[in-house]
Design a protein around this motif. Sequence first.
Motif, PDB file in Angstrom:
ATOM      1  N   GLU A 332       0.828  -1.206   0.000  1.00 60.34           N
ATOM      2  CA  GLU A 332       0.000   0.000   0.000  1.00 60.34           C
ATOM      3  C   GLU A 332       0.862   1.255   0.000  1.00 60.34           C
ATOM      4  O   GLU A 332       0.593   2.219  -0.722  1.00 60.34           O
ATOM      5  N   GLU A 333       1.907   1.254   0.813  1.00 58.89           N
ATOM      6  CA  GLU A 333       2.793   2.414   0.884  1.00 58.89           C
ATOM      7  C   GLU A 333       3.603   2.572  -0.405  1.00 58.89           C
ATOM      8  O   GLU A 333       3.930   3.685  -0.803  1.00 58.89           O
ATOM      9  N   LYS A 336       1.538   4.394  -2.915  1.00 56.17           N
ATOM     10  CA  LYS A 336       1.484   5.816  -2.544  1.00 56.17           C
ATOM     11  C   LYS A 336       2.800   6.503  -2.904  1.00 56.17           C
ATOM     12  O   LYS A 336       2.814   7.629  -3.415  1.00 56.17           O
ATOM     13  N   SER A 339       3.012   7.261  -6.594  1.00 53.14           N
ATOM     14  CA  SER A 339       2.106   8.363  -6.956  1.00 53.14           C
ATOM     15  C   SER A 339       2.674   9.713  -6.547  1.00 53.14           C
ATOM     16  O   SER A 339       2.651  10.674  -7.318  1.00 53.14           O
TER      17      SER A 339
END
Length: 389
Positions: A332-333, A336, A339
């Motif tokens: 998940e990190e 991020k 992005s």
Amino acid sequence: MKIILFTHPQFLAHQSMPRFARMISEGMIQKGHEVRIWFPKAFFFKLALRKPLLQKWFGYLDQYLVFPMLTKMKVLGCSRDTLFVFADNALGPWIPLVNKRKHVVHCHDFLAQQSAYGSLAENKIGFTGRYYQKFIHWGYNKAENFISISNKTQTDLHSFLTQPPKFSKVVYNGLNQNFEPAKNKAVIRELLTNNFGIDLSKGYILHVGGNAFYKNKLGVLEIYDQWATDYTSKVPLILVGEVPSEELIAFKEKSQFSKSIYFISNIDDFQLQHFYQGASVMLFPSLYEGFGWPIVEAMAAGTLVITTDENPMKEVAGNAGFYIPKKNFESEEFAKWKSVAAKQLEHVLQLTPEQKALAVQKSILRSKQFSAQGFVNAIEKLYKQILLN
């Protein structure tokens, strides 16, 4: 001063270390000091018949059996006012040969040491590698005087020493090549386009660095892939450095933007400067560094730099850098991180001409703090202090 400079053997074909050693030797000679360079010659190495595994182990014989025996005899002929200088902390096993004499160790990074002692989960090494790094640690731990290339490196050094050093200072690296901004980026891009057969007329994103894990070269590809997916502007990605690994080639082949990704290897210093000068931005998302030469080189060439928001990258780029978080490998990190990094890349690429000119001016000004002459002047002063202590 009389200086004996220990350097890596030439048969190891290092790139940055010989440049660093040359900067010391040439700088000290220009200041009127006597410099002799000592390094292992290839005796056993020549017998390896170009077989990598044999070269590795035969090279160890030259470095840690033959060279120490020869060095012990040569040291006896050196006057007591000689300063023994080690160009790299990785030369640690030789330090006990002269640690009772005036000496100093230049420290670049402790990434291999941290990997050997399990501090860097991203880089696991085998038994022989761990033993080799402990051998190096044993050696430099016998030294008393150190010069580190960044505050981060100095902090790491102190964490590995078993007792406080007698002398420990920081002197930032100096540019040992003449990097300067292009008078006309369009001309440079046209020259590169013609020489390499890649259309770089509208600019390009540049990365310069080797394939070592801490350079995060895969991360460069991941950021570019995310940026090309999220935004409409499109320019190529140029990765200058070692021949790409299988992992890097595999990522490029799977990317829908593979035709815009180019690996460039085996170029000379003149061509490297052109790549710096013509770039739209330099992307340097390293996980770790001892210093980060390409940051200063790009800034000196008038190119903006995006790098990791951690030292020593921040320490080097200062207020002239554009920053992204350090890569996070958790799923998940990680998404991020890609992005956020892609957004910063787009931001830099879309700066107005006025904003870009101001940022470039800051970058060039920042790079001037890392001059070769400033480096030589600083270490000369420290060498003299060591000799007087």
